[in-house]
Design a protein around this motif. Structure first.
Motif, short mmCIF file in Angstrom:
data_model
loop_
_atom_site.label_atom_id
_atom_site.label_comp_id
_atom_site.label_asym_id
_atom_site.label_seq_id
_atom_site.Cartn_x
_atom_site.Cartn_y
_atom_site.Cartn_z
N GLY A 26 0.83 -1.19 -0.06
CA GLY A 26 0.00 0.04 0.01
C GLY A 26 0.70 1.29 -0.08
O GLY A 26 0.22 2.55 0.00
N ASP A 27 2.21 1.27 -0.09
CA ASP A 27 2.98 2.45 -0.08
C ASP A 27 4.55 2.04 -0.67
O ASP A 27 5.02 1.16 -0.39
CB ASP A 27 3.36 2.77 1.54
N PRO A 28 4.43 2.79 -1.51
CA PRO A 28 5.97 2.41 -2.42
C PRO A 28 7.23 2.82 -1.55
O PRO A 28 8.37 2.30 -1.91
CB PRO A 28 6.03 3.41 -3.57
N ARG A 29 7.07 3.42 -0.34
CA ARG A 29 8.09 3.70 0.48
C ARG A 29 8.66 2.42 1.32
O ARG A 29 9.39 2.18 1.80
CB ARG A 29 7.76 4.77 1.17
N ARG A 30 7.48 1.39 1.14
CA ARG A 30 7.80 0.02 1.92
C ARG A 30 8.24 -1.18 1.03
O ARG A 30 8.20 -2.07 1.34
CB ARG A 30 6.33 -0.30 2.62
N VAL A 31 8.56 -0.66 -0.14
CA VAL A 31 9.25 -1.70 -1.01
C VAL A 31 10.73 -1.18 -1.66
O VAL A 31 10.99 -0.32 -1.97
CB VAL A 31 8.25 -1.66 -2.71
N LEU A 32 11.45 -2.29 -1.41
CA LEU A 32 12.83 -1.95 -2.01
C LEU A 32 13.14 -3.04 -2.97
O LEU A 32 12.70 -4.28 -3.04
CB LEU A 32 13.90 -2.37 -0.72
N THR A 33 13.41 -2.53 -4.04
CA THR A 33 13.93 -3.51 -5.40
C THR A 33 15.42 -3.15 -5.68
O THR A 33 15.80 -2.02 -5.86
CB THR A 33 13.03 -3.19 -6.59
N ILE A 34 16.08 -4.26 -5.80
CA ILE A 34 17.48 -4.23 -6.23
C ILE A 34 17.57 -4.64 -7.69
O ILE A 34 18.76 -4.72 -8.21
CB ILE A 34 18.19 -4.82 -5.33
N ALA A 35 16.49 -5.09 -8.42
CA ALA A 35 16.36 -5.69 -9.67
C ALA A 35 15.51 -4.99 -10.79
O ALA A 35 15.86 -5.35 -11.96
CB ALA A 35 16.11 -7.01 -9.51
N ASP A 36 14.81 -4.28 -10.45
CA ASP A 36 13.63 -3.58 -11.35
C ASP A 36 13.95 -2.24 -11.66
O ASP A 36 13.70 -1.31 -10.86
CB ASP A 36 12.06 -3.90 -10.73
N PHE A 37 15.05 -2.04 -12.43
CA PHE A 37 15.33 -0.60 -12.58
C PHE A 37 14.33 0.51 -13.13
O PHE A 37 14.56 1.63 -13.20
CB PHE A 37 16.74 -0.57 -13.67
N ASP A 38 13.23 -0.02 -13.74
CA ASP A 38 12.40 0.82 -14.16
C ASP A 38 11.24 1.12 -13.06
O ASP A 38 10.07 1.87 -13.28
CB ASP A 38 11.41 0.12 -15.22
N ALA A 39 11.33 0.57 -11.92
CA ALA A 39 10.36 0.72 -10.83
C ALA A 39 10.18 2.13 -10.09
O ALA A 39 9.27 2.51 -9.66
CB ALA A 39 10.80 -0.28 -9.53
N ALA A 40 11.40 3.04 -10.73
CA ALA A 40 11.44 4.20 -10.00
C ALA A 40 10.21 5.19 -10.55
O ALA A 40 9.87 5.96 -9.83
CB ALA A 40 12.62 4.83 -10.27
N GLY A 41 9.58 4.57 -11.57
CA GLY A 41 8.47 5.45 -12.15
C GLY A 41 7.00 4.94 -11.65
O GLY A 41 6.15 5.53 -12.04
N ILE A 42 7.02 4.08 -10.58
CA ILE A 42 5.79 3.62 -10.23
C ILE A 42 5.10 4.75 -9.30
O ILE A 42 5.83 5.23 -8.47
CB ILE A 42 5.86 2.34 -9.51
N VAL A 43 3.96 5.04 -9.61
CA VAL A 43 3.08 5.97 -8.72
C VAL A 43 1.98 5.34 -8.33
O VAL A 43 1.26 4.78 -9.14
CB VAL A 43 2.89 7.21 -9.59
#
Length: 72
Positions: free
Chosen positions: A52-69
């Protein structure tokens, strides 16, 4: 897969693929505090949905994830 190894460490492994979010919720009791994604493959959006919160997700493999809103 290392499911046997993870189980021996006290973890409950969940297989990726269709229905993964439902399997995770079933194991977590519908409460997922945080997700550490190490596979990529577009899982970050599912992880955000689970927490429910992108601040609670850490990805070290999905380089396109920074654009998730997340729209609430």
């Amino acid at each position: 897969m290392n499911h046997e190894h993870l189980t021996a460490l006290g973890a409950t492994p969940v297989a990726y693929g269709p229905g993964v979010a439902d399997r995770i919720r079933a194991q977590a009791g519908d409460v997922v505090d945080a997700v550490h994604d190490v596979t990529g493959h577009g899982f970050a959006a599912t992880a955000v949905d689970l927490t429910g919160d992108p601040r609670r997700v850490l990805t070290i493999a999905d380089f396109d994830a920074a654009g998730i809103v997340v729209v609430t």
